[in-house]
Design a protein around this motif. Sequence first.
Motif, mmCIF file in Angstrom:
data_model
loop_
_atom_site.group_PDB
_atom_site.id
_atom_site.type_symbol
_atom_site.label_atom_id
_atom_site.label_comp_id
_atom_site.label_asym_id
_atom_site.label_seq_id
_atom_site.Cartn_x
_atom_site.Cartn_y
_atom_site.Cartn_z
ATOM 1 N N VAL A 82 0.941 -1.039 -0.281
ATOM 2 C CA VAL A 82 -0.484 -0.169 0.032
ATOM 3 C C VAL A 82 0.834 1.122 -0.060
ATOM 4 O O VAL A 82 1.695 1.553 0.525
ATOM 5 C CB VAL A 82 -1.136 0.124 1.286
ATOM 6 N N VAL A 83 0.560 1.804 -1.221
ATOM 7 C CA VAL A 83 1.913 3.135 -0.883
ATOM 8 C C VAL A 83 0.319 4.529 -1.076
ATOM 9 O O VAL A 83 -1.077 4.761 -1.323
ATOM 10 C CB VAL A 83 2.533 3.159 -2.270
ATOM 11 N N GLU A 84 0.642 5.256 -0.477
ATOM 12 C CA GLU A 84 0.179 6.987 -1.216
ATOM 13 C C GLU A 84 -0.411 7.505 -2.191
ATOM 14 O O GLU A 84 -0.883 7.814 -2.744
ATOM 15 C CB GLU A 84 1.032 7.982 -0.603
ATOM 16 N N ASP A 85 0.829 7.457 -3.410
ATOM 17 C CA ASP A 85 0.742 7.604 -4.179
ATOM 18 C C ASP A 85 1.618 7.144 -5.459
ATOM 19 O O ASP A 85 2.182 6.377 -5.210
ATOM 20 C CB ASP A 85 0.716 9.344 -4.489
ATOM 21 N N VAL A 86 1.308 7.143 -6.600
ATOM 22 C CA VAL A 86 2.315 6.547 -8.205
ATOM 23 C C VAL A 86 3.455 6.573 -7.992
ATOM 24 O O VAL A 86 3.868 5.627 -8.204
ATOM 25 C CB VAL A 86 1.440 6.902 -9.339
ATOM 26 N N PRO A 87 4.406 8.711 -7.320
ATOM 27 C CA PRO A 87 5.621 7.945 -7.564
ATOM 28 C C PRO A 87 6.108 7.137 -6.504
ATOM 29 O O PRO A 87 7.083 6.822 -6.335
ATOM 30 C CB PRO A 87 5.802 9.440 -7.445
ATOM 31 N N ASP A 88 5.614 6.420 -5.684
ATOM 32 C CA ASP A 88 5.669 5.544 -4.180
ATOM 33 C C ASP A 88 6.074 4.560 -5.055
ATOM 34 O O ASP A 88 6.751 3.763 -5.034
ATOM 35 C CB ASP A 88 5.117 5.808 -3.592
ATOM 36 N N ARG B 80 8.373 -7.912 -5.689
ATOM 37 C CA ARG B 80 7.774 -8.957 -6.913
ATOM 38 C C ARG B 80 5.880 -8.744 -6.075
ATOM 39 O O ARG B 80 5.507 -10.078 -7.364
ATOM 40 C CB ARG B 80 8.387 -9.857 -7.017
ATOM 41 N N GLY B 81 6.183 -7.966 -5.766
ATOM 42 C CA GLY B 81 4.277 -8.561 -5.228
ATOM 43 C C GLY B 81 3.629 -7.532 -6.119
ATOM 44 O O GLY B 81 3.710 -6.799 -7.061
ATOM 45 N N ARG B 82 2.248 -6.881 -6.112
ATOM 46 C CA ARG B 82 1.410 -5.862 -6.153
ATOM 47 C C ARG B 82 1.071 -4.789 -5.923
ATOM 48 O O ARG B 82 1.538 -4.447 -3.886
ATOM 49 C CB ARG B 82 -0.120 -6.620 -6.747
ATOM 50 N N TYR B 83 0.260 -4.038 -5.485
ATOM 51 C CA TYR B 83 0.348 -2.321 -5.172
ATOM 52 C C TYR B 83 -1.323 -2.004 -4.815
ATOM 53 O O TYR B 83 -2.126 -2.390 -5.535
ATOM 54 C CB TYR B 83 1.011 -1.261 -5.684
ATOM 55 N N HIS B 84 -1.293 -1.559 -3.854
ATOM 56 C CA HIS B 84 -3.119 -0.510 -3.842
ATOM 57 C C HIS B 84 -2.355 1.364 -3.818
ATOM 58 O O HIS B 84 -1.479 1.040 -2.418
ATOM 59 C CB HIS B 84 -3.343 -1.017 -2.795
ATOM 60 N N VAL B 85 -2.640 1.695 -4.487
ATOM 61 C CA VAL B 85 -2.187 2.628 -4.405
ATOM 62 C C VAL B 85 -3.660 3.742 -3.905
ATOM 63 O O VAL B 85 -4.611 3.873 -4.223
ATOM 64 C CB VAL B 85 -1.796 3.836 -6.172
ATOM 65 N N LEU B 86 -3.095 4.628 -3.293
ATOM 66 C CA LEU B 86 -4.586 4.828 -2.061
ATOM 67 C C LEU B 86 -5.082 6.370 -2.241
ATOM 68 O O LEU B 86 -6.350 6.575 -2.761
ATOM 69 C CB LEU B 86 -3.754 5.820 -0.566
ATOM 70 N N GLY B 87 -4.085 6.761 -3.254
ATOM 71 C CA GLY B 87 -4.547 8.883 -3.840
ATOM 72 C C GLY B 87 -4.186 9.639 -2.484
ATOM 73 O O GLY B 87 -5.331 10.214 -3.202
ATOM 74 N N VAL C 46 0.113 -7.232 4.102
ATOM 75 C CA VAL C 46 -0.454 -6.204 3.193
ATOM 76 C C VAL C 46 1.007 -5.220 3.831
ATOM 77 O O VAL C 46 0.932 -5.331 4.965
ATOM 78 C CB VAL C 46 -2.127 -6.074 3.729
ATOM 79 N N ILE C 47 1.348 -4.422 3.167
ATOM 80 C CA ILE C 47 2.952 -3.976 3.434
ATOM 81 C C ILE C 47 2.196 -2.244 3.192
ATOM 82 O O ILE C 47 1.785 -2.041 1.904
ATOM 83 C CB ILE C 47 3.647 -4.444 2.731
ATOM 84 N N LEU C 48 1.944 -2.081 4.480
ATOM 85 C CA LEU C 48 1.575 -0.594 4.274
ATOM 86 C C LEU C 48 3.383 0.161 4.039
ATOM 87 O O LEU C 48 4.084 0.189 4.832
ATOM 88 C CB LEU C 48 1.146 0.809 6.194
ATOM 89 N N ALA C 49 3.173 0.414 3.032
ATOM 90 C CA ALA C 49 4.847 1.854 2.640
ATOM 91 C C ALA C 49 4.602 2.883 2.667
ATOM 92 O O ALA C 49 4.328 3.554 1.370
ATOM 93 C CB ALA C 49 5.106 0.990 1.253
ATOM 94 N N LEU C 50 3.953 3.657 3.608
ATOM 95 C CA LEU C 50 3.589 4.461 3.359
ATOM 96 C C LEU C 50 4.434 5.989 4.470
ATOM 97 O O LEU C 50 5.555 5.152 5.238
ATOM 98 C CB LEU C 50 2.262 4.966 4.716
ATOM 99 N N GLY C 51 4.774 7.411 4.172
ATOM 100 C CA GLY C 51 5.456 8.037 4.206
ATOM 101 C C GLY C 51 5.367 8.153 6.316
ATOM 102 O O GLY C 51 4.559 7.641 7.026
ATOM 103 N N SER C 52 6.442 8.435 6.746
ATOM 104 C CA SER C 52 6.510 8.676 7.842
ATOM 105 C C SER C 52 6.365 9.929 8.778
ATOM 106 O O SER C 52 6.432 10.500 9.744
ATOM 107 C CB SER C 52 7.944 8.464 8.653
ATOM 108 N N THR C 53 5.400 10.529 8.431
ATOM 109 C CA THR C 53 4.569 12.268 8.904
ATOM 110 C C THR C 53 3.631 11.328 9.301
ATOM 111 O O THR C 53 3.151 10.423 9.559
ATOM 112 C CB THR C 53 4.172 12.390 7.510
ATOM 113 N N VAL C 54 2.977 12.548 10.349
ATOM 114 C CA VAL C 54 1.562 12.456 10.833
ATOM 115 C C VAL C 54 0.723 11.362 10.147
ATOM 116 O O VAL C 54 0.069 11.286 10.890
ATOM 117 C CB VAL C 54 1.443 13.626 11.717
ATOM 118 N N GLU C 55 0.640 12.558 9.308
ATOM 119 C CA GLU C 55 -0.938 11.636 8.681
ATOM 120 C C GLU C 55 -0.681 10.685 7.818
ATOM 121 O O GLU C 55 -0.996 9.505 7.828
ATOM 122 C CB GLU C 55 -1.133 12.437 7.546
#
Length: 199
Positions: free
Chosen positions: A85-91, A102-109, A140-149
């Motif tokens: 799981v990523v925040e946006d396409v550039p991630d 080598r898995g799949r993704y889910h872009v949150l937007g 589910v791998i949470l690959a989100l930024g380390s910001t508060v949000e």
Amino acid sequence: MEGRDQELETLIQLMAKLPGLGPRSAPRAVLHLLKKRTQLLNPLAAAMERVARHVRFCEICGNIGTATPCDICSDPRRANGQVCVVEDVPDLWAIERTSAYRGRYHVLGGVLSILDGAGPDELRIPGLLQRVSETNVTEVILALGSTVEGQTTAHYIADELETTDVQVTSLARGVPMGGELNYLDDGTISTALHARKVL
């Protein structure tokens, strides 16, 4: 602006809205394109027209490409049960550059943000929960930024998946490869200490 043709002014104003450009750099970029009309401007205009006509968001993961489902979602070798799981396409692009996943993704937007009015339904979180319930997702791998949000969003998703059999993981945080401690911020060092492991 006086001295500039209306067509030129329209292009400059549009260019000024792009990330990294502004009211001072956009005119320089436009002039550069005009001076390199054959090598840059014409091919760029043609490429932008093709992209506008053919590129779309993947109906499954939110990646962008010329087909939906995208190449990653269509690749049977990627059906290993992992969804990153990523925040946006550039991630997504950044992770793909490593060739380590080598898995799949889910872009949150985006990420959850009260100030921006971005709640779970404004993001693609319901689609993620549906994928988990209807497909063979095992991690589910949470690959989100380390910001508060970013961390708020990660905790929200983890809570939503708590009653499932899916393993929820997050990217390790801490000292980067080749990083020297005296150049790192306090938060990174603190996170690295808490995420230490036995050698």
